[in-house]
Design an enzyme around this catalytic site. Structure first.
Site, PDB file in Angstrom:
ATOM      1  CE  LYS A   1      -2.541   1.846   3.483  1.00 50.54           C
ATOM      2  NZ  LYS A   1      -2.424   3.313   3.364  1.00 50.54           N
TER       3      LYS A   1
ATOM      4  CG  ASP B   1      -5.067   4.600   1.511  1.00 48.73           C
ATOM      5  OD1 ASP B   1      -6.206   4.997   1.181  1.00 48.73           O
ATOM      6  OD2 ASP B   1      -4.727   4.407   2.692  1.00 48.73           O
TER       7      ASP B   1
ATOM      8  CE  LYS C   1      -7.678   6.902   4.028  1.00 44.73           C
ATOM      9  NZ  LYS C   1      -6.257   6.551   3.866  1.00 44.73           N
TER      10      LYS C   1
ATOM     11  CB  THR D   1      -9.835   2.827  11.381  1.00 46.83           C
ATOM     12  OG1 THR D   1      -8.794   3.338  10.540  1.00 46.83           O
ATOM     13  CG2 THR D   1     -10.482   1.662  10.702  1.00 46.83           C
TER      14      THR D   1
ATOM     15  NE  ARG E   1       0.607   4.051  12.849  1.00 48.61           N
ATOM     16  CZ  ARG E   1      -0.316   4.892  13.303  1.00 48.61           C
ATOM     17  NH1 ARG E   1       0.058   5.926  14.029  1.00 48.61           N
ATOM     18  NH2 ARG E   1      -1.585   4.702  13.023  1.00 48.61           N
TER      19      ARG E   1
END
Ligand code: C5P
Length: 246
Positions: A46, A73, A75, A129, A219
């Site tokens: 990603k 990614d 968005k 999230t 992470r």
């Protein structure tokens, strides 16, 4: 086949293919080195905003030799014309997944889906999230978080978006709502790990048991003393979850 009956029919069947490693680092050498190091135990790379804002399409080019599908990614969230044209550009890059914000509305989502064609799977971001129910209410959204996520998910499905980004906590509700879409869950924390800025988290096993198709992990792999071993442990945790479904 070790695929939970709660997952999508499109979900990959090997444990490693259910892990997307988020390459959230500040330079291309580090991104490539991390990708190569963990590649035996993950299925998707990603590229997020940090790398893309700094390096643009060079980030995608630098990772192509690793040989894994790339998840961009970005968005996207803008007017339909702009998002449609941006999706078309991403499609030319040959990436496999691209994110758009579900809250961009039905016209934006349809423009994105029309531009994506077949080879590119679009993923609609439902509720980040990192957002708590109280924060969502503070933003003036009157519906409970899960209900809001369901509405966003329906909007993506109706527009022809291929999958959703959701926290693992809403996976079962969204599966019920949209059926066979690909459900992709960030906010993954092996047990005992700090949740950091994520609010709605789950362990790899919990996410898989709830029916997530692809887990996004940043992470907990990037910052591990041994990132390859951290990825291998998540892979083994997925296999164990399949062996002992709840
Ligand atoms: O480090 P961590 O595992 O929290 O990384 C999660 C990754 O998933 C980050 O790259 C973040 O941008 C991304 N993401 C997310 N929540 C979303 C969508 C994407 O955390 N709703």
């Amino acid at each position: 086949m070790p695929v939970s009956d709660k997952s999508s029919s499109k979900t990959p069947s090997r444990a490693r293919d259910r892990i997307a490693v988020a390459l959230d680092v500040s330079n291309l050498e580090e991104a490539r080195a991390l990708a190569e190091r963990v590649s035996p135990h993950v299925g998707v790379l990603k590229v997020g905003l940090e790398l893309f804002v700094r390096f643009g399409i060079d980030a995608v080019r630098a990772l192509a030799p690793v040989g894994l599908p790339i998840f961009l990614d970005l968005k996207l969230h803008d007017i339909p014309e702009t998002v449609g044209r941006s999706v078309a550009s991403a499609r030319e890059l040959g990436v496999s997944y691209l994110t758009v914000h579900a809250s961009g509305g039905p016209k934006m989502l349809r423009a994105a889906a029309d531009a994506a064609g077949d080879g590119l799977t679009l993923l609609g971001v439902t509720v980040l999230t990192s957002i708590t129910p109280a924060e969502l209410a503070g933003l003036g959204v009157p519906a409970p978080l899960e209900e809001h996520a369901r509405a966003l998910a329906r909007s993506c499905r109706d527009a022809g978006i291929g999958g959703l980004i959701t926290s693992a906590l809403e996976v079962e509700a969204l599966r019920q709502e949209v059926g066979d879409m690909l459900l992709v869950t960030p906010g993954i924390r092996p047990s005992g790990a700090s949740s950091q800025d994520q609010a709605r988290v789950a362990t790899p096993a919990e996410a898989i048991r709830r029916g997530a198709d692809l887990l996004v992990v940043g992470r907990p792999i990037r910052d591990a003393a041994d990132p390859r071993e951290a990825a291998a442990q998540i892979e083994r945790e997925i296999e164990r979850a399949w062996a002992t479904p709840s």
